[in-house]
Design a protein around this motif. Structure first.
Motif, PDB file in Angstrom:
ATOM      1  N   LEU A  81      41.488  52.152  46.665  1.00 30.60           N
ATOM      2  CA  LEU A  81      42.587  52.963  47.689  1.00 30.60           C
ATOM      3  C   LEU A  81      43.552  52.252  48.128  1.00 30.60           C
ATOM      4  N   LYS A  82      44.545  53.333  48.685  1.00 34.04           N
ATOM      5  CA  LYS A  82      45.871  52.765  49.384  1.00 34.04           C
ATOM      6  C   LYS A  82      45.268  52.795  50.961  1.00 34.04           C
ATOM      7  N   VAL A  83      45.625  51.517  51.371  1.00 28.99           N
ATOM      8  CA  VAL A  83      45.320  51.131  52.741  1.00 28.99           C
ATOM      9  C   VAL A  83      46.266  50.862  53.718  1.00 28.99           C
ATOM     10  N   LEU A  84      46.358  51.388  54.947  1.00 32.95           N
ATOM     11  CA  LEU A  84      47.243  50.798  55.946  1.00 32.95           C
ATOM     12  C   LEU A  84      46.615  49.648  57.100  1.00 32.95           C
ATOM     13  N   GLU A  85      47.009  48.520  57.026  1.00 34.88           N
ATOM     14  CA  GLU A  85      46.230  47.700  58.243  1.00 34.88           C
ATOM     15  C   GLU A  85      47.313  47.820  59.477  1.00 34.88           C
ATOM     16  N   LEU A  86      47.185  47.942  60.396  1.00 35.38           N
ATOM     17  CA  LEU A  86      47.868  47.900  61.651  1.00 35.38           C
ATOM     18  C   LEU A  86      47.793  46.570  62.411  1.00 35.38           C
ATOM     19  N   GLY A  87      48.906  46.022  62.738  1.00 38.56           N
ATOM     20  CA  GLY A  87      48.751  44.623  63.462  1.00 38.56           C
ATOM     21  C   GLY A  87      48.396  43.570  62.348  1.00 38.56           C
ATOM     22  N   VAL A  88      48.749  43.741  61.045  1.00 42.64           N
ATOM     23  CA  VAL A  88      48.293  42.799  60.088  1.00 42.64           C
ATOM     24  C   VAL A  88      48.546  41.195  60.200  1.00 42.64           C
ATOM     25  N   GLY A  89      49.687  41.000  60.939  1.00 44.17           N
ATOM     26  CA  GLY A  89      49.839  39.562  61.393  1.00 44.17           C
ATOM     27  C   GLY A  89      50.068  38.794  59.866  1.00 44.17           C
ATOM     28  N   GLU A  90      49.362  37.644  59.632  1.00 43.89           N
ATOM     29  CA  GLU A  90      49.340  36.687  58.584  1.00 43.89           C
ATOM     30  C   GLU A  90      48.348  37.405  57.573  1.00 43.89           C
ATOM     31  N   ASN A  91      47.819  38.547  57.635  1.00 44.41           N
ATOM     32  CA  ASN A  91      47.218  39.032  56.608  1.00 44.41           C
ATOM     33  C   ASN A  91      45.861  38.471  56.241  1.00 44.41           C
ATOM     34  N   LYS A  92      45.077  37.929  57.618  1.00 42.13           N
ATOM     35  CA  LYS A  92      43.884  37.047  57.427  1.00 42.13           C
ATOM     36  C   LYS A  92      42.653  38.005  56.774  1.00 42.13           C
TER      37      LYS A  92
ATOM     38  N   PHE B 158      56.026  56.169  57.837  1.00 46.70           N
ATOM     39  CA  PHE B 158      55.222  56.528  56.462  1.00 46.70           C
ATOM     40  C   PHE B 158      55.337  57.999  56.599  1.00 46.70           C
ATOM     41  N   ASP B 159      55.250  58.759  55.164  1.00 47.42           N
ATOM     42  CA  ASP B 159      54.996  60.243  55.133  1.00 47.42           C
ATOM     43  C   ASP B 159      53.454  60.703  55.636  1.00 47.42           C
ATOM     44  N   ASP B 160      53.366  61.846  55.941  1.00 52.83           N
ATOM     45  CA  ASP B 160      52.175  62.369  56.127  1.00 52.83           C
ATOM     46  C   ASP B 160      51.251  61.984  54.925  1.00 52.83           C
ATOM     47  N   ALA B 161      49.889  62.110  55.416  1.00 54.29           N
ATOM     48  CA  ALA B 161      48.936  61.878  54.339  1.00 54.29           C
ATOM     49  C   ALA B 161      49.244  60.747  53.369  1.00 54.29           C
ATOM     50  N   SER B 162      49.766  59.772  53.533  1.00 53.76           N
ATOM     51  CA  SER B 162      50.071  58.551  52.919  1.00 53.76           C
ATOM     52  C   SER B 162      48.935  57.641  52.421  1.00 53.76           C
ATOM     53  N   PHE B 163      47.841  57.796  53.245  1.00 53.85           N
ATOM     54  CA  PHE B 163      46.677  56.465  52.866  1.00 53.85           C
ATOM     55  C   PHE B 163      45.314  57.124  53.006  1.00 53.85           C
TER      56      PHE B 163
END
Length: 163
Positions: free
Chosen positions: A16-27, A71-76
């Motif tokens: 899946l294509k996923v967006l993580e908000l507040g990713v920081g250091e990608n922990k 990001f565009d609509d319906a991207s994730f």
């Protein structure tokens, strides 16, 4: 443990294509299913390089605000946020933006640690997940259908996260 359950519920399959908000250091990198294409958004550039994971198909860091997602609509397929809604200036705008960038039947998984005011969406989600909505946060997974700037359907799945 709550992060793992929430991410697993929101991103329940590989590829899946996923967006993580507040990713920081990608922990959270190792918590995603194999072959996840992860886009991490944060309002600040992390002090240390992002954590890499062999689990991920790809990882891209984007500098930006959750209240106005670039990001565009319906991207994730899914959006995830862990302990970050306390850092945004406008929670309602953030939720509307999450709904906008999710594909139809996309899922929003979140874990929060902040108290919510009575009568707010944040209060509802904390109570639905077993919290009081007053002393701490809550979390869970929302199945969101949203288009044309409005949330047209928001179904909470409280069993997805035992916060």
């Amino acid at each position: 443990m709550a992060k793992r359950r929430t991410i697993f519920s929101a991103v329940a399959k590989e590829g899946l294509k996923v967006l993580e908000l507040g990713v920081g250091e990608n922990k959270n990198a190792d918590l995603y299913p194999k072959r996840t294409s992860l886009v991490g958004l944060d309002a600040r550039t992390p002090a240390r390089p992002a954590r890499q994971s062999s689990q991920l198909e790809s990882y891209e860091f984007v500098l930006g605000a959750a209240e106005k997602l670039p990001f565009d609509d319906a991207s994730f397929d899914a959006v995830v946020s862990t302990l970050c809604l306390c850092s945004v200036d406008d929670v309602e705008a953030t939720i509307l933006e999450v709904a906008r960038v999710l594909k139809k039947n996309g899922r929003y998984g979140f874990v929060e640690h902040v108290a919510a005011e009575d009568g707010t969406l944040r209060c509802f989600d904390a109570r639905s997940a077993g919290g009081s909505g007053k002393k701490g946060g809550g979390g869970g997974v929302w199945s969101v259908q949203a288009h044309e700037g409005a949330v047209s359907g928001l179904d909470f799945c409280p069993s997805a996260s035992d916060v």
